[in-house]
Design a protein around this motif. Structure first.
Motif, short mmCIF file in Angstrom:
data_model
loop_
_atom_site.label_atom_id
_atom_site.label_comp_id
_atom_site.label_asym_id
_atom_site.label_seq_id
_atom_site.Cartn_x
_atom_site.Cartn_y
_atom_site.Cartn_z
N ALA A 1 0.82 -1.21 0.00
CA ALA A 1 0.00 0.00 0.00
C ALA A 1 0.86 1.26 0.00
CB ALA A 1 -0.93 0.00 1.22
N ALA A 2 2.09 1.13 0.46
CA ALA A 2 2.98 2.29 0.58
C ALA A 2 3.61 2.60 -0.77
CB ALA A 2 4.05 2.03 1.63
N SER A 3 2.78 3.00 -1.70
CA SER A 3 3.23 3.33 -3.05
C SER A 3 2.54 4.59 -3.52
CB SER A 3 2.91 2.18 -4.01
OG SER A 3 3.14 2.54 -5.36
N THR A 4 3.23 5.36 -4.37
CA THR A 4 2.63 6.55 -4.95
C THR A 4 2.23 6.34 -6.40
OG1 THR A 4 4.80 7.40 -5.58
CG2 THR A 4 3.94 8.07 -3.43
N VAL A 5 2.42 5.14 -6.92
CA VAL A 5 2.08 4.85 -8.31
C VAL A 5 0.57 4.67 -8.44
CG1 VAL A 5 2.42 3.29 -10.25
CG2 VAL A 5 4.31 3.77 -8.68
N ARG A 6 -0.02 5.27 -9.44
CA ARG A 6 -1.46 5.20 -9.63
C ARG A 6 -1.94 3.77 -9.72
NH1 ARG A 6 -4.29 9.26 -13.77
NH2 ARG A 6 -6.03 8.18 -12.76
N ARG A 7 -3.07 3.52 -9.06
CA ARG A 7 -3.76 2.22 -9.06
C ARG A 7 -2.99 1.13 -8.34
NH1 ARG A 7 -7.88 0.79 -11.81
NH2 ARG A 7 -7.02 -1.23 -12.40
N HIS A 8 -1.85 1.45 -7.75
CA HIS A 8 -1.10 0.48 -6.94
C HIS A 8 -0.94 -0.87 -7.65
CE1 HIS A 8 -2.31 3.49 -3.96
NE2 HIS A 8 -1.24 3.10 -3.27
N PRO A 9 -0.24 -0.88 -8.77
CA PRO A 9 -0.12 -2.12 -9.55
C PRO A 9 0.59 -3.25 -8.81
CG PRO A 9 1.37 -0.44 -10.39
CD PRO A 9 0.45 0.24 -9.43
N VAL A 10 1.56 -2.93 -7.95
CA VAL A 10 2.24 -3.99 -7.21
C VAL A 10 1.27 -4.64 -6.22
CG1 VAL A 10 4.09 -4.51 -5.58
CG2 VAL A 10 4.52 -2.97 -7.51
N ALA A 11 0.47 -3.83 -5.53
CA ALA A 11 -0.50 -4.39 -4.58
C ALA A 11 -1.48 -5.31 -5.29
CB ALA A 11 -1.24 -3.27 -3.86
N ARG A 12 -1.84 -5.01 -6.51
CA ARG A 12 -2.79 -5.84 -7.25
C ARG A 12 -2.20 -7.22 -7.57
NH1 ARG A 12 -7.17 -2.71 -8.89
NH2 ARG A 12 -6.78 -0.48 -8.54
N GLN A 13 -0.87 -7.31 -7.61
CA GLN A 13 -0.27 -8.60 -7.90
C GLN A 13 -0.50 -9.61 -6.77
OE1 GLN A 13 3.80 -8.50 -9.42
NE2 GLN A 13 3.54 -6.33 -9.98
N TYR A 14 -0.89 -9.12 -5.58
CA TYR A 14 -1.17 -10.01 -4.45
C TYR A 14 -2.61 -10.51 -4.47
CZ TYR A 14 3.29 -8.58 -2.45
OH TYR A 14 4.63 -8.36 -2.23
N LEU A 15 -3.40 -10.08 -5.45
CA LEU A 15 -4.81 -10.42 -5.51
C LEU A 15 -5.07 -11.50 -6.55
CD1 LEU A 15 -6.32 -6.80 -5.41
CD2 LEU A 15 -5.61 -8.27 -3.49
N ALA A 16 -6.14 -12.25 -6.33
CA ALA A 16 -6.56 -13.25 -7.30
C ALA A 16 -7.03 -12.57 -8.58
CB ALA A 16 -7.67 -14.11 -6.71
N PRO A 17 -6.89 -13.21 -9.73
CA PRO A 17 -7.21 -12.57 -11.02
C PRO A 17 -8.63 -12.01 -11.08
CG PRO A 17 -6.03 -14.62 -11.39
CD PRO A 17 -6.33 -14.57 -9.92
N GLN A 18 -9.61 -12.68 -10.47
CA GLN A 18 -11.00 -12.25 -10.61
C GLN A 18 -11.31 -10.95 -9.87
OE1 GLN A 18 -9.93 -15.00 -9.11
NE2 GLN A 18 -11.12 -15.57 -7.29
N VAL A 19 -10.42 -10.53 -8.95
CA VAL A 19 -10.66 -9.27 -8.22
C VAL A 19 -9.56 -8.25 -8.47
CG1 VAL A 19 -11.99 -10.42 -6.41
CG2 VAL A 19 -9.51 -10.15 -6.14
N ARG A 20 -8.59 -8.61 -9.25
CA ARG A 20 -7.40 -7.76 -9.40
C ARG A 20 -7.74 -6.40 -10.02
NH1 ARG A 20 -2.89 -11.22 -11.80
NH2 ARG A 20 -3.03 -12.08 -9.67
N GLU A 21 -8.56 -6.38 -11.04
CA GLU A 21 -8.88 -5.14 -11.72
C GLU A 21 -10.02 -4.37 -11.07
OE1 GLU A 21 -7.09 -3.71 -14.07
OE2 GLU A 21 -5.70 -5.38 -13.78
N SER A 22 -10.93 -5.09 -10.44
CA SER A 22 -12.10 -4.41 -9.84
C SER A 22 -11.82 -3.84 -8.46
CB SER A 22 -13.27 -5.40 -9.74
OG SER A 22 -12.93 -6.51 -8.91
#
Length: 577
Positions: A69-90
């Protein structure tokens, strides 16, 4: 009035910093949920998180997801990599829960992890912080294996961020609006992510308006105005391009210019010392100010102006005394004839000279509020079983008190007492202390209720139609402090509080922002005993009464009013406003 606004701000900051013995939010505080509108930052700033490690356990995935969560990049792409594919974009990263560093992660079942942590508070999409009630937050994470690696299937709405990461990435700033008299800027604390987009984000926040608790008590000259492009900064000069104003907007244009300058000059990254305001592409210079406007051009709007002759006052054996040597105040009040136990002094808003004195006398039969010209005779204006110490603001010559612990009353200079509605007070308890902010838009109230003596802050709302005044939305800003005995305003956005120390059975001073962020113990070095009352004002040295004598804070140590001399006897210190 004294000094340039930048000099005043610097002196105040120095004074507050000298108070601090540590600067962390107590880990026993509740958690903070923070949300912010999509940042303009595209590239990473500072330390960026790492993607998931192969073979990481469910606990490790949850822990690293929080770190991401400690990121300034829009949409936190690294944090999304920890999520399952079905919820990653939503998944929405618009909110942040800020938690203390003492966290526990426990695997309760295969693919199930429970997070327990101290909750500090919440910050909404506009950067407005709300302190959380004291306690802990528990969050259950579910995970599944994706190509042999654990991934989260039920991420929380918004981010969960550790408090040190939040401090590193977000700057506390003020969104300044105008008080109803249009004399002063009123701070509305915000938390903005660091980076080059900060000036634009701050101006957008101004156009959106004040936070919900404050909005009814202030005026926003920028309401309805459009920002036509992002704020640009060259050197130390910011350019703000606006549209949407009527052809002849004065004096509103002067207020807008002052508002923009006061807001942007506080930013450090990038550092801004002057502002160019463009209206429909043309530079504006209201009132003949230069094209490059500075805070000195709008010094009269300072949120923390104090009277030139506003020296400290206190009470000794019923008489009103002045600093530094304990000389009697001018007039009968200085002789002790009124037997005062507390007092307050308001300055004339035009000349800055001390003009209106009020004081409370307590007798076996009850309490009496006296009022009159500073240096002149006082007359009784209000009686009650009990009265709180009077308080004044720097924008109106009137005093406020609490009668019998439940009725808020204001007394205009030369006028009769008038009730102030306080609809949220009866449900909280008995009001023991009330202190108006220097701008008169807020009131800090110490309330003795079911959970002890707590500090609340409310907003003063004045009706232009019928002249009525309401103290609204009293909210607890220091939920970890239960034994509050006194409060005063160090400046328009910072409170000093006397309260019980949870670790020891004693009363100590604290500093805290008006929204509850940054509760910090203040040094007690040099004090002869526990403080019982305090007084402070913008750019002034804090004063306390301890062991029935008056002490002032200098360089982190409490000292006598006259260096090398014995402490002067006295109680109830305060500064005129």
């Amino acid at each position: 009035m004294t000094g340039s606004p930048r000099a005043l701000a610097a002196a105040l900051l120095l004074a507050v910093l000298s108070l601090v013995s540590c600067s962390t939010v107590p880990t026993s505080s509740p958690t903070v949920q923070i949300t912010q509108a999509p940042a303009r930052v595209v590239d990473a700033v500072g330390i960026e998180p790492l993607p998931p490690e192969p073979g990481a356990s469910p606990e490790g995935i949850v822990r690293d997801f929080i770190d991401a969560a400690a990121s300034t990049v829009r949409r936190h792409p690294v944090a999304r990599q920890y999520l399952a594919p079905q919820v990653r974009e939503s998944w929405s990263d618009d909110g942040i829960s800020v938690i203390g560093t003492d966290i526990a992660l426990v695997t309760t079942d295969e693919g199930a992890v429970t997070l327990t942590a101290n909750l500090i508070g919440t910050v909404d999409t506009r950067g407005v912080f709300t302190v959380a009630e004291r306690g802990v937050v528990t969050r259950d994470f579910r995970l599944e294996q994706v190509d042999g690696e654990w991934r989260i299937t039920n991420p929380p709405e918004g981010l969960i961020m550790l408090e040190p990461d939040f401090r590193r990435l977000y700057d506390p700033v003020n969104a300044y609006f105008l008080d109803p008299t249009e004399q002063r800027m009123v701070p509305d604390p915000r938390y903005l992510i660091r980076g080059e987009s900060q000036p634009t984000a701050l101006v957008e926040r101004l156009i959106e308006g004040a936070s919900a608790p404050l909005a009814a008590g202030v005026r926003n000259p920028l309401s309805g105005v459009q920002l036509t492009r992002a704020v640009t900064v060259e050197g130390q000069t910011a350019t703000v391009e606006l549209s949407g104003l009527p052809p002849e907007p004065s004096p509103r244009l002067a207020q807008i210019s002052a508002q923009l300058v006061w807001n942007l000059q506080q930013l450090d990254q990038p550092r801004i010392s002057s502002v160019v305001v463009l209206l429909d592409g043309e530079p504006v210079t209201p009132g003949g100010v230069p094209r490059l406007q500075t805070v000195e051009d709008w010094a009269s709007f300072s949120p923390d102006i104090v009277p030139v002759d506003g020296v400290g006052h206190y009470i000794e054996a019923g008489s009103l005394r002045t600093l530094p040597g304990g000389e009697p105040a001018p007039g009968p009040a200085g002789t002790g004839v009124y037997g005062l136990g507390s007092a307050a002094i308001a300055a004339d808003t035009g000349t800055g000279r001390l003009s209106f004195l009020t004081g409370v006398r307590t007798d076996p039969g009850g309490a009496t509020l006296l009022a009159g010209q500073y240096g002149g005779e006082l007359t009784p204006v209000l009686g009650a079983g009990t009265l709180s110490a009077p308080t004044v603001a720097g924008t109106r010559t009137e005093a406020w008190v609490v009668r019998n612990g439940s009725e808020v009353v204001r007394v205009p200079a030369g006028g009769p007492p008038q009730p102030v509605a306080a609809p949220t007070l009866p449900g909280l308890g008995r009001a023991e202390v009330l202190q108006l902010s220097p701008d008169g838009v807020r009131a800090a109230v110490v309330v003795d209720g079911q959970d002890g003596r707590r500090l609340h802050v409310g907003t003063v709302v004045r009706s232009d139609e019928d002249g009525s005044v309401v103290l609204r939305d009293l909210r607890n800003v220091t939920p970890t402090l239960a034994q509050v005995i006194d409060v005063a305003w160090a400046d328009s956005g910072t409170l000093l509080v006397l309260a019980g120390d949870e670790g020891e059975d004693r009363i100590v001073p604290y500093s805290v922002r008006v929204d509850g962020w940054g509760l910090t113990p203040v040094s007690t070095s040099g004090l002869p005993g526990q403080p019982t009352s305090l007084g402070v004002a913008p750019t002034r040295q804090p004063l306390v009464s301890a062991e029935d004598s008056i002490w002032q804070l200098v360089g982190g140590t409490w000292v006598t009013l006259v260096r090398g001399a014995e402490p002067l006897p006295g109680t109830a210190p305060f500064y005129p406003l």
